[in-house]
Motif scaffolding. Structure first.
Motif, short mmCIF file in Angstrom:
data_model
loop_
_atom_site.label_atom_id
_atom_site.label_comp_id
_atom_site.label_asym_id
_atom_site.label_seq_id
_atom_site.Cartn_x
_atom_site.Cartn_y
_atom_site.Cartn_z
N UNK A 78 -19.14 69.94 -4.07
CA UNK A 78 -18.83 70.06 -5.49
C UNK A 78 -19.93 69.54 -6.40
N UNK A 79 -21.10 69.20 -5.83
CA UNK A 79 -22.25 68.77 -6.64
C UNK A 79 -23.36 69.80 -6.67
N UNK A 80 -23.19 70.90 -5.93
CA UNK A 80 -24.30 71.83 -5.74
C UNK A 80 -23.88 73.27 -6.01
N UNK A 81 -24.90 74.15 -6.06
CA UNK A 81 -24.67 75.59 -5.99
C UNK A 81 -24.92 75.95 -4.53
N UNK A 82 -23.86 76.14 -3.75
CA UNK A 82 -24.03 76.35 -2.33
C UNK A 82 -24.59 77.72 -1.95
N UNK A 83 -24.82 78.59 -2.93
CA UNK A 83 -25.37 79.91 -2.65
C UNK A 83 -26.89 79.95 -2.80
N UNK A 154 -29.76 57.38 -20.24
CA UNK A 154 -30.02 58.43 -21.23
C UNK A 154 -30.84 59.56 -20.62
N UNK A 155 -31.91 59.20 -19.93
CA UNK A 155 -32.75 60.22 -19.29
C UNK A 155 -31.96 60.96 -18.22
N UNK A 156 -31.21 60.22 -17.40
CA UNK A 156 -30.40 60.84 -16.35
C UNK A 156 -29.42 61.85 -16.95
N UNK A 157 -28.67 61.45 -17.96
CA UNK A 157 -27.66 62.33 -18.55
C UNK A 157 -28.29 63.57 -19.17
N UNK A 158 -29.43 63.40 -19.83
CA UNK A 158 -30.13 64.55 -20.41
C UNK A 158 -30.59 65.50 -19.30
N UNK A 159 -31.18 64.96 -18.26
CA UNK A 159 -31.64 65.78 -17.13
C UNK A 159 -30.47 66.51 -16.48
N UNK A 160 -29.38 65.79 -16.25
CA UNK A 160 -28.19 66.36 -15.60
C UNK A 160 -27.68 67.57 -16.38
N UNK A 161 -27.67 67.47 -17.71
CA UNK A 161 -27.21 68.56 -18.55
C UNK A 161 -28.22 69.70 -18.60
N UNK A 162 -29.49 69.37 -18.90
CA UNK A 162 -30.50 70.40 -19.13
C UNK A 162 -30.93 71.13 -17.86
N UNK A 163 -30.71 70.53 -16.72
CA UNK A 163 -31.09 71.18 -15.45
C UNK A 163 -30.18 72.36 -15.13
N UNK A 164 -29.01 72.41 -15.75
CA UNK A 164 -28.02 73.46 -15.46
C UNK A 164 -26.92 72.99 -14.52
N UNK A 165 -27.07 71.81 -13.95
CA UNK A 165 -26.10 71.29 -13.00
C UNK A 165 -24.74 71.05 -13.66
N UNK A 170 -19.04 72.31 -13.97
CA UNK A 170 -17.86 72.52 -14.83
C UNK A 170 -17.27 73.92 -14.64
N UNK A 171 -18.13 74.92 -14.53
CA UNK A 171 -17.67 76.30 -14.41
C UNK A 171 -17.12 76.63 -13.02
N UNK A 172 -17.65 75.99 -11.98
CA UNK A 172 -17.32 76.41 -10.62
C UNK A 172 -16.51 75.41 -9.81
N UNK A 173 -16.50 74.16 -10.22
CA UNK A 173 -15.85 73.15 -9.38
C UNK A 173 -14.78 72.33 -10.10
N UNK A 174 -14.88 72.18 -11.40
CA UNK A 174 -13.97 71.30 -12.13
C UNK A 174 -12.52 71.62 -11.80
N UNK A 175 -11.80 70.60 -11.38
CA UNK A 175 -10.37 70.70 -11.07
C UNK A 175 -10.05 71.72 -9.98
N UNK A 176 -11.02 72.00 -9.12
CA UNK A 176 -10.79 72.95 -8.03
C UNK A 176 -11.23 72.29 -6.72
N UNK A 177 -10.38 72.24 -5.73
CA UNK A 177 -10.80 71.67 -4.44
C UNK A 177 -11.85 72.54 -3.77
#
Length: 182
Positions: A78-83, A154-165, A170-177
């Protein structure tokens, strides 16, 4: 005497792979580092140049009486794009490839089963492209990389957002096992 085990996962930038595991009871430590290469004790600069053969990864020390390896696998997925086997999000190349590095036969079997369950779930229209390989020597990264999300929030949060992760998760894993078996 407590019996701890290790789990090693690569999911792109290791900064983004520490925080998700760090919050669980039974996780003793999460160390950022490099694995799978041929250079002894590589530096970040050497790994980024792409000729050491290493992959950025995290090594998790955990208490299997408190958190299962299967649970760690579910967190990992749930932390990655497995494809995407060519890197993760903004980070491209072999040093950022997703992989599960197993430490024993049980972990290998669990990793294969979890990958198969994710494939069979049809959550993603593309094949699951995450390597499952035996663990090799793990070299901890430089101190400034350890617990980066705490040291440089601050740098971590900006990177986490801007990287696309952040958006992908949120689109593929949020609230989904990760698998139907949860």
């Amino acid at each position: 005497m407590q019996h701890y085990e290790q789990a090693t996962f690569a999911g792109g930038c290791f900064w983004c792979m520490v925080k998700p595991f760090d919050k669980y009871e039974g996780v003793i430590s999460v160390t950022s580092g490099y694995t799978g290469g041929h250079t002894v004790n590589p530096t970040y600069q050497q790994v980024c140049q792409g000729n050491t053969g290493h992959t950025e990864a995290v090594q998790i020390t955990f208490d299997p009486a408190m958190i299962s390896y299967k649970k760690l696998l579910d967190i990992f997925w749930q932390q990655i794009d497995p494809t995407d086997s060519q890197g993760q999000f903004a980070d491209r190349g072999d040093s950022y490839r997703p992989a599960i590095f197993y430490h024993n036969k049980f972990q290998q079997q669990q990793a294969i089963a979890s990958k198969q369950a994710l494939e069979e779930s049809k959550r993603f229209s593309q094949p699951i492209n995450v390597a499952i390989e035996p663990a090799t020597t793990f070299y901890p990264a430089e101190d400034y990389h350890q617990d980066y999300y705490k040291k440089q929030p601050e740098h971590y949060n900006r990177y986490y957002r801007l990287s696309g992760r952040a958006n992908f998760i949120a689109d593929n894993w949020q609230d989904k096992p990760a698998t139907k078996s949860e």
